[in-house]
Scaffold this motif. Structure first.
Motif, short mmCIF file in Angstrom:
data_model
loop_
_atom_site.label_atom_id
_atom_site.label_comp_id
_atom_site.label_asym_id
_atom_site.label_seq_id
_atom_site.Cartn_x
_atom_site.Cartn_y
_atom_site.Cartn_z
N ASP A 1 0.81 -1.22 0.00
CA ASP A 1 0.00 0.00 0.00
C ASP A 1 0.85 1.27 0.00
OD1 ASP A 1 -2.30 -1.43 -0.05
OD2 ASP A 1 -2.72 -1.27 2.09
N LYS A 2 2.07 1.15 0.51
CA LYS A 2 2.94 2.33 0.62
C LYS A 2 3.98 2.42 -0.48
CE LYS A 2 2.60 2.52 5.69
NZ LYS A 2 3.33 2.47 6.96
N HIS A 3 4.38 1.27 -1.03
CA HIS A 3 5.52 1.23 -1.94
C HIS A 3 5.22 1.93 -3.28
CE1 HIS A 3 9.20 -0.13 -3.75
NE2 HIS A 3 8.53 -0.62 -4.77
N VAL A 4 6.27 2.60 -3.77
CA VAL A 4 6.20 3.28 -5.07
C VAL A 4 7.47 2.95 -5.85
CG1 VAL A 4 6.39 5.57 -6.16
CG2 VAL A 4 4.73 5.21 -4.34
N GLU A 5 7.31 2.75 -7.14
CA GLU A 5 8.47 2.60 -8.03
C GLU A 5 8.63 3.91 -8.81
OE1 GLU A 5 10.75 0.30 -8.63
OE2 GLU A 5 10.00 -1.24 -7.27
N LEU A 6 9.84 4.27 -9.11
CA LEU A 6 10.04 5.48 -9.92
C LEU A 6 9.35 5.38 -11.28
CD1 LEU A 6 13.72 6.72 -9.38
CD2 LEU A 6 11.62 7.92 -8.83
N SER A 7 9.23 4.15 -11.79
CA SER A 7 8.58 3.94 -13.09
C SER A 7 7.08 4.26 -13.04
CB SER A 7 8.80 2.51 -13.58
OG SER A 7 8.36 1.59 -12.59
N ASP A 8 6.53 4.39 -11.79
CA ASP A 8 5.12 4.78 -11.65
C ASP A 8 4.92 6.27 -11.96
OD1 ASP A 8 4.68 2.21 -10.71
OD2 ASP A 8 4.80 2.79 -8.59
N ILE A 9 6.01 7.03 -11.93
CA ILE A 9 5.96 8.49 -12.08
C ILE A 9 6.44 8.86 -13.49
CG2 ILE A 9 6.83 10.70 -11.16
CD1 ILE A 9 7.48 9.05 -8.53
N THR A 10 5.75 9.80 -14.13
CA THR A 10 6.19 10.22 -15.47
C THR A 10 6.87 11.60 -15.47
OG1 THR A 10 3.98 11.11 -15.94
CG2 THR A 10 4.44 8.85 -16.68
N LEU A 11 6.53 12.45 -14.49
CA LEU A 11 7.20 13.75 -14.35
C LEU A 11 7.47 14.01 -12.88
CD1 LEU A 11 8.19 16.55 -15.41
CD2 LEU A 11 5.81 17.35 -15.19
N LEU A 12 8.75 14.24 -12.54
CA LEU A 12 9.15 14.51 -11.16
C LEU A 12 9.67 15.95 -11.09
CD1 LEU A 12 9.54 13.23 -8.33
CD2 LEU A 12 11.85 12.60 -9.03
N ILE A 13 8.91 16.81 -10.38
CA ILE A 13 9.29 18.21 -10.23
C ILE A 13 9.95 18.38 -8.85
CG2 ILE A 13 8.43 20.59 -10.09
CD1 ILE A 13 6.07 19.68 -11.88
N ILE A 14 11.15 18.96 -8.83
CA ILE A 14 11.91 19.09 -7.57
C ILE A 14 12.12 20.57 -7.27
CG2 ILE A 14 14.04 18.48 -6.36
CD1 ILE A 14 14.27 16.02 -8.12
N ASP A 15 11.41 21.04 -6.24
CA ASP A 15 11.48 22.44 -5.84
C ASP A 15 12.76 22.69 -5.02
OD1 ASP A 15 10.43 25.06 -5.59
OD2 ASP A 15 9.65 24.61 -3.61
N GLU A 16 13.33 23.90 -5.14
CA GLU A 16 14.58 24.23 -4.42
C GLU A 16 15.62 23.13 -4.65
OE1 GLU A 16 14.60 27.16 -3.40
OE2 GLU A 16 12.55 27.67 -2.86
N CYS A 17 15.85 22.80 -5.90
CA CYS A 17 16.62 21.60 -6.26
C CYS A 17 18.12 21.74 -6.01
CB CYS A 17 16.35 21.19 -7.71
SG CYS A 17 17.07 22.34 -8.90
N HIS A 18 18.59 22.95 -5.61
CA HIS A 18 20.00 23.09 -5.27
C HIS A 18 20.36 22.26 -4.04
CE1 HIS A 18 17.67 26.42 -3.49
NE2 HIS A 18 18.36 26.15 -2.40
N HIS A 19 19.34 21.76 -3.34
CA HIS A 19 19.59 20.88 -2.18
C HIS A 19 19.89 19.43 -2.60
CE1 HIS A 19 18.62 23.93 0.76
NE2 HIS A 19 17.45 24.16 0.20
N THR A 20 19.93 19.18 -3.91
CA THR A 20 20.19 17.81 -4.38
C THR A 20 21.69 17.55 -4.34
OG1 THR A 20 18.29 18.11 -5.84
CG2 THR A 20 19.60 16.12 -6.18
#
Length: 587
Positions: A121-140
């Motif tokens: 119920d909790k698990h997610v695969e990255l392949s489930d997502i088609t667009l990943l938006i990362i706010d304040e991404c300089h923290h990566t």
């Protein structure tokens, strides 16, 4: 659905994302990065079968803000949009929620937990997502949770897996990563690009429009001379010297100048030595010296009475909990000097000239302009409360119509604000019930705060990223960015260094953008392979260390009396962030 129009510069920076490229949008604070991201998400949802958009933020309060202010108004009519945070029930069914929704806005920690969770119920695969938006991404970078999420992505990419989400990063400043020259700063920008598997994009054809829509404030250094006399500070220093003479400082250990951040680092180290060697006198003296040093720092920035009250509060608890001779000496020292300190704090001849300068800066902006709005950025929660109290009780500031409120980070501690309190303060600021925010760094990044005509940096030493985000809050026409500091003090040097680093960041980004696509891709791929090797080595070292030091071999002791309170084997890590003692006897 709200009308959806972008400025030309926003369309320009979003263009490559519309062609499914991974990009980082680099626009200044107030430049409308989030609006451009919503536009990309809308076009992605229209063009992509079974599209799933996930928007990652690095602070809980930004989940609701992005949902209410941007994504729901523009996408809510045609798509299912949901905010999920650690405070919502949906976090327990994150996998199911993602299946049912078109757009999910959440903290990066929630997505990371879902990627490693085995529960269906909790698990997610990255392949489930088609667009990943990362706010304040300089923290990566390094061990930040954004980078942990992107590690999943890069590991799959290096294995040749194809079903990966498109990446869209948003930042006002990636910074230089501590670099002081162009080559190292360029390497830092390339590393951020490699971590996000993205190219960095800024406007080139519509710079004039951007500058018109996001005007830069006038920068002003409001410099004051040091106090001619500081008997209160001198008295504290003489008391600290008495503690130095009482305690047994280890041979070769040198304490630096008291009343500085360096001295604080020294006494923190002394306390650690005291705990490790079971030298309670050393540990307790170091703990008290840190309080005196805090009082000196407060006295340097705020009022004498603020510094005095902090010591009174500290000793109110200590005097009733004496354990042995060290406690009697330390409590007695304060009690013997308390009457003298109390007399000194009431002597107006020794007031803080920085406070006088701050007052004149506020009056210059608020008296002639009816609808003035301002933010004072200060270092600690404690200092925001002191400044707020000062503004509320100053006759001239009240007569000028200044209505202050505190804005600090959300959390569960006594001095933290709740998310609702944060939202209410910002709402009052927007509506005019409050016109001056006294804030910690929480207001620098991300929060949707109305444009101001005054931003004051008061007693702050920060990096170039924080400086740019703070100055970006002064977006009203003819706005002022003021640095109130002592002549020859570290704040002015840091501000000037940050100005240089801002220029260096811009040059480094330009250098990366000038690379031919083939050279850029080659460099990024090499950095990603190198990072994978380093991660593998770090993981091996971590496992070796863990096997050498089992949890049961650690023991937690009371910081004050050194009594054993729990073995390390009683601790558990919950949700990847909270350490909890599970032994019922611990109470």
């Amino acid at each position: 659905m709200a009308a959806f129009e972008l400025y030309a510069y926003q369309k320009e920076v979003a263009e490559r994302a519309l062609h499914k490229e991974n990009i980082i949008i680099w626009l200044p604070t107030g430049g409308g990065k989030t609006r451009a991201a919503v536009y990309v998400a809308k076009k992605h949802l229209e063009a992509t079968p079974r599209a799933k958009v996930v928007v990652l933020v690095n602070k809980v309060h930004l989940v609701d803000q992005h949902y209410k202010n941007e994504f729901k108004p523009h996408l809510g009519r045609d798509y299912k949009v949901l905010p999920v945070s650690g405070e919502t029930v949906e976090k327990d069914f994150f996998g199911k929620v993602l299946q049912d929704m078109d757009v999910v806005i959440c903290t990066a920690q929630l997505l990371h937990n879902a990627l490693i969770d085995k529960d269906e119920d909790k698990h997610v695969e990255l392949s489930d997502i088609t667009l990943l938006i990362i706010d304040e991404c300089h923290h990566t970078n390094k061990d930040a949770v954004y980078n942990k999420v992107m590690t999943f992505y890069l590991e799959k990419k290096l294995k040749g897996e194809k079903s990966l989400p498109q990446i869209l990063g948003l930042t006002a400043s990636p910074g230089t990563g501590g670099a002081r020259d162009l080559q190292k700063a360029t390497e830092h920008i390339l590393q951020i690009c490699a971590n996000l598997d993205s190219a960095i994009v800024s406007t080139t054809n519509f710079v004039a429009e951007l500058n018109e829509k996001v005007p830069r404030p006038i920068k002003q250094f409001d410099i004051v001379d040091p106090r001619p006399e500081d008997p209160f500070g001198d008295q504290l220093k003489s008391m600290m010297l008495m503690i130095h003479e009482f305690m047994n400082i280890p041979p070769g250990f040198r304490l630096r100048q008291c009343g500085t951040q360096e001295y604080e680092a020294d006494v923190v180290e002394l306390e650690k030595i005291g705990v490790k060697t079971e030298d309670r006198m050393l540990a307790q003296c170091a703990l008290h010296l840190r309080e005196y040093n805090d009082a000196l720092l407060i006295n340097d920035t705020l009022r004498m009475i603020d510094a005095y009250h902090c010591l009174v509060e500290f000793y109110r608890n200590k005097i009733t909990r004496e354990i042995e001779g060290t406690d009697i000496f330390l409590a007695g020292l304060f009690q013997e000097n308390q009457a003298e300190l109390e007399i000194l704090v009431k002597d107006s001849r020794y007031g803080n000239p920085k406070m006088d300068k701050l007052k004149s800066t506020l009056l210059e902006q608020f008296v002639p302009r009816e609808n003035s709005k301002g933010i004072i950025f200060s270092k600690t929660r404690k200092s925001t409360h002191c400044l707020n109290d000062w503004v509320l009780n100053d006759k001239e500031l009240k007569e000028a119509g200044i209505k202050p409120a505190i804005l600090t980070g959300a959390g569960n501690g006594i001095s933290h604000m709740t998310l609702n309190e944060q939202s209410e303060t910002i709402r009052n600021f927007r509506q005019g019930a409050v016109n001056l925010l006294v804030s910690t760094s929480v207001a620098e990044e991300g929060l949707d705060i109305p444009e101001c005509n005054l931003v004051v940096r008061y007693g702050l030493l920060t990096n170039e990223i924080a400086q740019q985000q703070a100055s970006g809050r002064a977006r009203a026409k003819d706005s002022l960015y003021s640095v109130v500091a002592q002549s020859g003090g570290p704040e002015v040097r840091r501000e000037r260094t940050n100005d240089y680093l801002k220029e260096l960041t811009e040059k480094a980004i330009a250098k990366v953008q000038e690379m031919c696509p083939r050279e850029f891709s080659k460099k990024i791929a090499a950095l990603q392979r190198e990072a994978a090797i380093q991660r593998s080595l770090a993981e091996k070292l971590k496992m070796e260390k863990r096997s050498r030091y089992p949890a049961a071999s650690f023991n937690l002791v009371c910081r004050s009396c050194f009594t054993s309170v729990a073995p390390g084997s009683d601790l558990r890590l919950l949700d990847g962030v909270h350490y909890v003692n599970v032994n019922p006897d611990f109470e």
